[in-house]
Scaffold this motif. Structure first.
Motif, short mmCIF file in Angstrom:
data_model
loop_
_atom_site.label_atom_id
_atom_site.label_comp_id
_atom_site.label_asym_id
_atom_site.label_seq_id
_atom_site.Cartn_x
_atom_site.Cartn_y
_atom_site.Cartn_z
N THR A 105 0.78 -1.15 -0.07
CA THR A 105 0.02 -0.12 0.11
C THR A 105 0.89 1.24 -0.08
O THR A 105 0.13 2.32 -0.55
CB THR A 105 -0.98 0.04 1.11
N LEU A 106 2.07 1.35 0.42
CA LEU A 106 3.04 2.40 0.32
C LEU A 106 3.14 2.71 -1.16
O LEU A 106 3.19 3.67 -1.63
CB LEU A 106 4.11 2.04 1.08
N ARG A 107 3.65 1.64 -2.01
CA ARG A 107 3.88 1.89 -3.38
C ARG A 107 2.69 2.30 -4.02
O ARG A 107 2.47 3.33 -4.88
CB ARG A 107 4.15 0.42 -3.98
N LEU A 108 1.49 1.61 -3.67
CA LEU A 108 0.13 2.10 -4.40
C LEU A 108 -0.40 3.43 -3.90
O LEU A 108 -0.76 4.11 -4.93
CB LEU A 108 -1.01 1.02 -3.68
N ALA A 109 0.20 3.90 -2.66
CA ALA A 109 -0.21 5.24 -2.49
C ALA A 109 0.57 6.14 -3.11
O ALA A 109 0.06 7.41 -3.54
CB ALA A 109 0.05 5.47 -0.75
N LYS A 110 1.81 5.87 -3.40
CA LYS A 110 2.80 6.74 -4.31
C LYS A 110 2.12 6.99 -5.55
O LYS A 110 2.30 8.15 -6.20
CB LYS A 110 4.17 6.41 -3.91
N ALA A 111 1.71 6.17 -6.17
CA ALA A 111 1.12 5.79 -7.43
C ALA A 111 -0.25 6.72 -7.68
O ALA A 111 -0.55 7.41 -8.54
CB ALA A 111 1.01 4.64 -8.08
N THR A 112 -1.08 6.45 -6.34
CA THR A 112 -2.33 6.89 -6.58
C THR A 112 -2.48 8.45 -5.93
O THR A 112 -3.38 9.12 -6.57
CB THR A 112 -3.37 6.22 -5.50
N TYR A 113 -1.77 8.86 -5.09
CA TYR A 113 -1.61 10.01 -4.73
C TYR A 113 -0.15 10.75 -4.65
O TYR A 113 0.48 10.86 -3.59
CB TYR A 113 -2.02 10.05 -2.88
N PRO A 114 0.08 11.11 -5.84
CA PRO A 114 1.60 11.39 -6.21
C PRO A 114 1.93 12.65 -5.62
O PRO A 114 3.15 13.07 -5.38
CB PRO A 114 1.76 11.56 -7.73
N ASP A 115 1.06 13.56 -5.07
CA ASP A 115 1.56 14.77 -4.65
C ASP A 115 1.56 14.91 -3.12
O ASP A 115 1.78 16.11 -2.52
CB ASP A 115 0.48 15.81 -5.17
N LEU A 116 1.32 13.98 -2.57
CA LEU A 116 1.61 13.71 -0.92
C LEU A 116 2.82 13.98 -0.59
O LEU A 116 3.71 13.48 -1.30
CB LEU A 116 0.98 12.33 -0.29
N SER A 117 3.13 14.83 0.58
CA SER A 117 4.64 15.04 1.12
C SER A 117 5.01 13.87 2.04
O SER A 117 6.18 13.88 1.85
CB SER A 117 4.59 16.27 1.85
N LYS A 118 3.99 12.94 2.30
CA LYS A 118 4.44 11.94 3.19
C LYS A 118 3.42 10.67 2.84
O LYS A 118 2.44 10.76 2.60
CB LYS A 118 4.38 12.09 4.73
N TYR A 119 4.12 9.42 2.91
CA TYR A 119 3.52 8.16 2.75
C TYR A 119 3.31 7.26 4.05
O TYR A 119 3.01 6.09 3.37
CB TYR A 119 4.01 7.64 1.51
N SER A 120 3.61 7.69 5.06
CA SER A 120 3.72 6.88 6.20
C SER A 120 1.92 6.24 6.20
O SER A 120 1.31 6.86 6.12
CB SER A 120 3.92 7.61 7.36
N LEU A 121 1.78 5.26 7.20
CA LEU A 121 0.53 4.78 7.48
C LEU A 121 -0.31 5.87 8.18
O LEU A 121 -1.35 6.05 7.52
CB LEU A 121 0.73 3.57 8.11
N ASP A 122 0.30 6.67 9.16
CA ASP A 122 -0.34 7.78 9.82
C ASP A 122 -0.69 8.78 8.73
O ASP A 122 -1.77 9.34 8.58
CB ASP A 122 0.61 8.22 10.86
N ALA A 123 0.01 9.10 7.88
CA ALA A 123 -0.24 10.41 6.71
C ALA A 123 -1.25 9.63 6.06
O ALA A 123 -2.01 10.68 5.56
CB ALA A 123 1.13 10.52 6.19
N LEU A 124 -1.15 8.70 5.56
CA LEU A 124 -2.24 7.95 4.54
C LEU A 124 -3.64 8.03 5.47
O LEU A 124 -4.80 8.47 4.89
CB LEU A 124 -2.01 6.84 4.09
N ILE A 125 -3.72 7.54 6.66
CA ILE A 125 -4.84 7.51 7.57
C ILE A 125 -5.33 8.91 7.40
O ILE A 125 -6.72 9.18 7.38
CB ILE A 125 -4.83 6.96 8.90
N GLU A 126 -4.48 9.99 7.96
CA GLU A 126 -4.96 11.38 7.75
C GLU A 126 -5.38 11.75 6.50
O GLU A 126 -6.44 12.44 6.31
CB GLU A 126 -3.76 12.21 8.11
#
Length: 185
Positions: A105-126
């Motif tokens: 889900t880290l790789r998936l998040a980077k592809a899905t939300y390319p403009d986030l500044s952080k991709y930790s589980l906490d950052a994605l939950i937020e």
């Protein structure tokens, strides 16, 4: 999801697996194990996940636990955040285990939300704000993180038109190559 004792290589102190049935986490068939490590839990690891040597002293060791973990994991797809770490650790502890594939889900998040500044589980939950009211346990524990990761996967998967697109974005190098159509949901 797995948690270690903070040593290198890590001894497992907690493992949780949450099957997905028809696109939803199936908490009725989930498994969670606390494991007494061979080596003590480091103070840093205890601060992160809250599992202390005292809390684990009466738990079974890995030898007593590994069969149940292997049976639940089976040959299903495995989903984890920063999955190559969980895959590497679980593969070292379960040399006979061969999942159908691994989704990160880290790789998936980077592809899905390319403009986030952080991709930790906490950052994605937020960022995603998944419904975690039914999540068992607390953050940084394997059961909670497995549930949160499942909810994030469900949300991100909706943005992909096909399984192949999702796999291209989410399967980390060095993990099993998908051979068949998935049974994720």
């Amino acid at each position: 999801m797995s948690r270690g004792n903070g040593t290198n290589p890590p001894d497992l102190v907690e493992v949780a697996a949450l099957p997905m049935i028809e696109g939803q986490p199936d908490t009725a068939t989930a498994g969670a194990w606390l494991i007494k490590p061979k080596r003590p839990v480091t103070p840093f690891a205890a601060r992160v996940h809250g599992l202390t040597n005292q809390a684990l002293e009466d738990k079974p060791g890995w030898e007593e636990t590994k069969g149940a973990v292997h049976d639940l994991l089976g040959t299903a797809w495995v989903v984890a955040h920063n999955a190559h770490v969980d895959y590497r650790v679980l593969s070292a502890h379960l040399p006979q285990w061969q999942p159908a594939g691994v989704i990160d889900t880290l790789r998936l998040a980077k592809a899905t939300y390319p403009d986030l500044s952080k991709y930790s589980l906490d950052a994605l939950i937020e960022h995603v704000e998944p419904d975690l009211r039914q999540a068992p346990g607390q953050r940084h524990r394997a059961t909670f993180d497995a549930y949160a990761t499942a909810q994030l996967l469900i949300t991100m998967a909706d943005r992909y038109e096909s399984w192949e697109q999702l796999v291209t974005a989410a399967v980390p190098p060095g993990t099993p190559e998908p051979e068949q159509e998935p049974t994720l949901w």
